[in-house]
Design a protein around this motif. Structure first.
Motif, PDB file in Angstrom:
ATOM      1  N   UNK A 257       0.768  -1.330   0.230  1.00  0.00           N
ATOM      2  CA  UNK A 257      -0.043   0.180  -0.123  1.00  0.00           C
ATOM      3  C   UNK A 257       0.861   1.283   0.195  1.00  0.00           C
ATOM      4  N   UNK A 258       0.277   2.372  -0.222  1.00  0.00           N
ATOM      5  CA  UNK A 258       1.133   3.701  -0.431  1.00  0.00           C
ATOM      6  C   UNK A 258       1.836   3.844   1.363  1.00  0.00           C
ATOM      7  N   UNK A 259       1.295   3.325   2.436  1.00  0.00           N
ATOM      8  CA  UNK A 259       2.112   3.264   3.549  1.00  0.00           C
ATOM      9  C   UNK A 259       3.039   1.957   3.851  1.00  0.00           C
ATOM     10  N   UNK A 260       3.032   1.297   2.752  1.00  0.00           N
ATOM     11  CA  UNK A 260       3.960   0.218   2.766  1.00  0.00           C
ATOM     12  C   UNK A 260       3.483  -0.670   3.942  1.00  0.00           C
ATOM     13  N   UNK A 261       2.181  -0.893   3.774  1.00  0.00           N
ATOM     14  CA  UNK A 261       1.617  -2.112   4.312  1.00  0.00           C
ATOM     15  C   UNK A 261       1.432  -2.925   3.458  1.00  0.00           C
TER      16      UNK A 261
END
Lengths: 295, 156
Positions: A257-261
């Motif tokens: 994801x954009x949050x690097x989850x």
């Protein structure tokens, strides 16, 4: 007494017409005549259509992902469905199916025995697949391992246990028109094919009406509760969907994801499938998502 | 004191004690849970520049990418055993999504960690090579993260 006889005859006619209208449909073999199977393209179709996500065994590993022995359970408000064995085993699986059998299943939701499938098998989306892709998919499925695991029974209570009624559901909701209409760029057309026909994204991401039909128009892809009862599937329309096109491509490629989850739940399986597709296909899906909402 | 009155008092007392115990077990932060969340944040922080380059949101810079990838590799090698004490799973606590399956299958959990180290090693090499290599290395890296989350993290 005469009116009673007339009423009975009328009722019989209504039932007969109803049964005829809602009969399980099939196509004649000439529909697929002359199409030469290409198993390599069939492999791409297999990944794009996400067959393994539902038909792989519970807790599949990299080794067992392509053993399509079924058995995963899918709870819903209509009952709990068990994914069947679609491995190449001729008895337990679908090894005995012709390409036309597969076409009738995907396009009409009709089994080789002439029964209605439940729409948990997303033929409401697959009905838009091209005949050539179905023939290719059939050729690829034949190359996968056979597994003797027998099918588990669905746990679906009355009245949904009456499959005849599914013909009415199909009459109301099954059609192969595109949901996104208009003059589309080649990329968007490809994206639409991947999203609406093969990827069957709307089956989770679009809300449904009381009878389980997908809502279209502005509701299309606007998120929906999880039929298993816990949580929900994300809204893919703005402003909730705020990711950029490159964020989406990265998500479809690596799962980040954009949050690097990372992608979770069933979406993790979707990402595993999409990673097998060419980057242009992932970009086409991203373009489709960014073209939402529909009017 | 009447019997009913003492019953009411006794029950409310029991409820108070139970409530306090419940609050203690749930509201109090567990250092191990906080530590593993911090480890995840450190990984995400170091993924950010690499991911931005992969998405062409930031110009490729071998040094920045290599530094971040090196940090990821180091983080993948942290011994996480002490961060997963008994009773710190998602069934015992509200503030974690770590499934009890971790404790049932420590070997499987460790195998995922080794996968992560291998993917991070590949990213170190790729990050110092060029942008194409970096982009190629994103998929296995994300696969390593997601593979463990799929098996051992409770879906939201």
């Amino acid at each position: 007494m005469r009116w009673l006889v007339r009423l009975a005859i009328l009722a019989l006619i209504v039932v007969a017409v109803g049964l005829w209208l809602t009969r399980p449909r099939t196509d004649a073999p000439d529909l697929l005549a002359g199409l030469v199977p290409d198993a390599d393209n069939g492999e791409q179709v297999f990944h794009a259509a996400g067959c393994a996500s539902c038909h792989q065994p519970e807790k599949a590993t990299d080794e067992t992902r392509l053993v399509l022995s079924g058995g995963q359970r899918f709870p819903s408000p209509f009952g709990t469905f068990a994914a069947p064995n679609i491995s190449s085993d001729p008895e337990a699986g679908i090894g005995g199916w012709s390409a036309l059998d597969l076409w009738n299943a995907l396009h009409h939701g009709t089994s080789p025995e002439g029964r209605h499938y439940y729409p948990v098998f997303p033929y409401g989306s697959y009905t838009r697949m091209a005949p050539q892709d179905v023939v290719d998919l059939h050729a690829f499925l034949e190359t996968l391992p056979a597994d003797p695991t027998p099918n588990a029974a669905h746990d679906v209570p009355f009245p949904f246990s009456m499959r005849t009624a599914l013909g009415g559901w199909k009459l109301l909701f099954l059609n192969d028109d595109w949901v996104m209409q208009g003059d589309l760029s080649p990329q968007l057309e490809r994206g639409r094919y991947l999203v609406e026909a093969m990827g069957h994204c709307a089956e989770c991401h679009s809300p449904r009406n009381l009878l389980g039909g997908l809502k279209t128009g502005a509701d299309w892809m606007s998120g929906a509760p999880n039929p298993a009862g816990r949580g929900s599937f994300p809204d893919l329309t703005p402003p909730e969907m705020s990711w950029s096109e490159s964020d989406l491509v990265e998500y479809f490629t690596s799962g980040f994801t954009p949050d690097f989850d990372t992608a979770g739940g069933h979406m993790a399986l979707v990402v595993e499938n999409l990673a097998h597709l060419p980057e242009a296909d992932r970009a086409a899906i991203a373009a489709y998502v960014k073209a939402l909402p529909l009017d | 004191m009447s019997f009913s009155r003492s019953l009411v008092l006794g029950l409310s007392g029991a409820a108070l004690v139970a409530g306090a115990l419940f609050a203690a077990s749930h509201a109090e932060k567990n250092p191990a849970v906080e530590a593993r969340k911090s480890l995840m944040q450190l990984m995400a922080f170091n993924l950010a520049p690499i991911g931005a380059m992969a998405k062409d949101e930031m110009p490729y810079d071998a040094e920045t990418a290599s530094t971040a990838a090196g940090n990821l590799l180091t983080l993948s090698r942290v011994s996480v055993g002490p961060m997963f004490p008994e009773g710190s799973d998602s069934f015992s606590r509200d503030d974690t999504r770590a499934l009890p399956e971790i404790w049932d299958d420590m070997a499987g959990f460790s195998a995922h960690l080794s996968d992560l180290t291998a993917a991070a090693e590949a990213m170190v090499t790729a990050a110092g090579t060029d942008l194409d290599a970096l982009k190629q290395a994103m998929q296995p890296l994300g696969g390593a993260c997601g593979g463990c989350h799929k098996d051992f993290r409770q879906p939201e």
